[in-house]
Scaffold this motif. Structure first.
Motif, mmCIF file in Angstrom:
data_model
loop_
_atom_site.group_PDB
_atom_site.id
_atom_site.type_symbol
_atom_site.label_atom_id
_atom_site.label_comp_id
_atom_site.label_asym_id
_atom_site.label_seq_id
_atom_site.Cartn_x
_atom_site.Cartn_y
_atom_site.Cartn_z
ATOM 1 N N ASP A 103 0.796 -1.228 0.000
ATOM 2 C CA ASP A 103 0.000 0.000 0.000
ATOM 3 C C ASP A 103 0.828 1.277 0.000
ATOM 4 O OD1 ASP A 103 -2.230 -1.524 -0.066
ATOM 5 O OD2 ASP A 103 -2.835 -1.189 2.017
ATOM 6 N N SER A 104 2.053 1.223 0.490
ATOM 7 C CA SER A 104 2.813 2.464 0.640
ATOM 8 C C SER A 104 4.300 2.162 0.757
ATOM 9 C CB SER A 104 2.353 3.241 1.881
ATOM 10 O OG SER A 104 2.594 2.456 3.050
ATOM 11 N N VAL A 105 5.099 3.217 0.563
ATOM 12 C CA VAL A 105 6.544 3.108 0.768
ATOM 13 C C VAL A 105 6.852 2.838 2.236
ATOM 14 C CG1 VAL A 105 8.740 4.332 0.564
ATOM 15 C CG2 VAL A 105 6.983 4.643 -1.177
ATOM 16 N N VAL A 106 6.010 3.380 3.122
ATOM 17 C CA VAL A 106 6.210 3.164 4.557
ATOM 18 C C VAL A 106 6.205 1.673 4.873
ATOM 19 C CG1 VAL A 106 5.357 3.695 6.855
ATOM 20 C CG2 VAL A 106 5.058 5.338 5.011
ATOM 21 N N GLY A 107 5.223 0.971 4.323
ATOM 22 C CA GLY A 107 5.130 -0.460 4.572
ATOM 23 C C GLY A 107 6.349 -1.206 4.074
ATOM 24 N N VAL A 108 6.819 -0.832 2.880
ATOM 25 C CA VAL A 108 7.997 -1.493 2.324
ATOM 26 C C VAL A 108 9.202 -1.293 3.230
ATOM 27 C CG1 VAL A 108 9.615 -1.528 0.389
ATOM 28 C CG2 VAL A 108 7.160 -1.315 -0.042
ATOM 29 N N LEU A 109 9.418 -0.059 3.660
ATOM 30 C CA LEU A 109 10.601 0.246 4.476
ATOM 31 C C LEU A 109 10.525 -0.398 5.854
ATOM 32 C CD1 LEU A 109 11.173 3.998 3.552
ATOM 33 C CD2 LEU A 109 12.608 2.050 2.938
ATOM 34 N N ILE A 110 9.379 -0.267 6.512
ATOM 35 C CA ILE A 110 9.268 -0.806 7.870
ATOM 36 C C ILE A 110 9.411 -2.322 7.868
ATOM 37 C CG2 ILE A 110 7.673 -1.186 9.788
ATOM 38 C CD1 ILE A 110 6.729 1.648 9.508
ATOM 39 N N TYR A 111 8.717 -2.980 6.944
ATOM 40 C CA TYR A 111 8.815 -4.437 6.909
ATOM 41 C C TYR A 111 10.187 -4.907 6.438
ATOM 42 C CZ TYR A 111 3.889 -5.240 7.952
ATOM 43 O OH TYR A 111 2.673 -5.308 8.582
ATOM 44 N N ALA A 112 10.807 -4.152 5.544
ATOM 45 C CA ALA A 112 12.155 -4.531 5.088
ATOM 46 C C ALA A 112 13.157 -4.447 6.236
ATOM 47 C CB ALA A 112 12.588 -3.634 3.941
ATOM 48 N N ILE A 113 13.091 -3.362 7.006
ATOM 49 C CA ILE A 113 14.059 -3.170 8.089
ATOM 50 C C ILE A 113 13.797 -4.131 9.239
ATOM 51 C CG2 ILE A 113 14.908 -1.535 9.808
ATOM 52 C CD1 ILE A 113 14.329 0.702 7.773
ATOM 53 N N THR A 114 12.559 -4.162 9.716
ATOM 54 C CA THR A 114 12.258 -5.025 10.868
ATOM 55 C C THR A 114 12.299 -6.504 10.489
ATOM 56 O OG1 THR A 114 9.872 -4.836 10.446
ATOM 57 C CG2 THR A 114 10.859 -3.247 11.964
ATOM 58 N N GLY A 115 11.890 -6.825 9.249
ATOM 59 C CA GLY A 115 11.965 -8.218 8.815
ATOM 60 C C GLY A 115 13.398 -8.695 8.678
ATOM 61 N N ALA A 116 14.260 -7.828 8.134
ATOM 62 C CA ALA A 116 15.675 -8.183 8.027
ATOM 63 C C ALA A 116 16.288 -8.371 9.409
ATOM 64 C CB ALA A 116 16.432 -7.112 7.251
ATOM 65 N N HIS A 117 15.873 -7.525 10.346
ATOM 66 C CA HIS A 117 16.398 -7.684 11.700
ATOM 67 C C HIS A 117 15.900 -8.970 12.340
ATOM 68 C CE1 HIS A 117 16.563 -7.114 16.106
ATOM 69 N NE2 HIS A 117 17.758 -6.625 15.803
#
Length: 203
Positions: free
Chosen positions: A133-147
């Motif tokens: 839905d948004s760039v926010v979702g991509v960034l948050i899930y990318a960072i927290t998922g990678a962690h």
């Protein structure tokens, strides 16, 4: 008496301990942890830049209907901080020949790491954020998922070290594997401290 003393055999001295081998595992772990930390710093830098540009344009950063609760990330961060204590406890215990406490500390560390992963999964269910839905979702899930993947890798590292400790491998003089796992775990916690502040606290 003097003759008897003179002819008394001199006891043999104990052989010197074997020289320590180079700490290649610790050095390799340190380089790996540093590389991973730098990658996360880059991702978080992108997040901060995109957020600043969005807010400067007068647009809300979080999509409508999306909330980032503080309870789950705060509990997760507190859990990781406790795991730092238990991990260092394990290193200290092995260094003092206290294997029982080392086993307990390693088990608690793994348990706390699993609890952190559970808190992260629970947070995902509470945010209502969709990746597409948004760039926010991509960034948050990318960072927290990678962690989260980083954390699972660190837990596997600790698990291998714990099995080797159970086999009686580590000694006060040589517990490089345990120290290396501890360093990797501390890097994991340090990265999450940045994520916690940038993403969840400042939003």
């Amino acid at each position: 008496m003097a003759t008897a003393t003179a002819t008394r055999p001199v006891p043999k001295l104990a052989p010197p301990p074997a020289p320590r081998r180079p700490r290649m595992l610790f050095i390799g772990t340190a380089f790996t942890a540093a590389a991973v930390v730098m990658a996360f710093v880059g991702l978080i830098g992108i997040y901060i830049k995109v957020r600043a540009e969005t807010l400067a344009g007068g647009t809300a950063w979080l999509p409508e209907g999306v909330t980032i609760p503080l309870t789950a990330p705060n509990v997760a961060f507190g859990t990781l901080l406790m795991s730092v204590v238990t991990m260092q406890w394990a290193v200290y215990a092995i260094g003092n020949r206290d294997r029982t406490n080392a086993y307990v500390a390693l088990g608690i560390t793994i348990l706390l790491g699993a609890a952190f992963a559970n808190s992260t999964a629970y947070l995902y269910s509470q945010m209502g954020l969709v990746i597409a839905d948004s760039v926010v979702g991509v960034l948050i899930y990318a960072i927290t998922g990678a962690h989260l993947i980083f954390t699972i890798g660190a837990l596997l590292y600790i698990g291998v070290v714990a099995l080797r400790a159970l086999g009686g491998e580590y000694t006060p003089r040589d517990h490089e594997g345990l120290s290396s796992a501890a360093l990797f775990w501390y890097a994991t916690v340090g990265v999450y401290s940045l994520i916690w502040y940038v993403i969840f606290i400042t939003k």
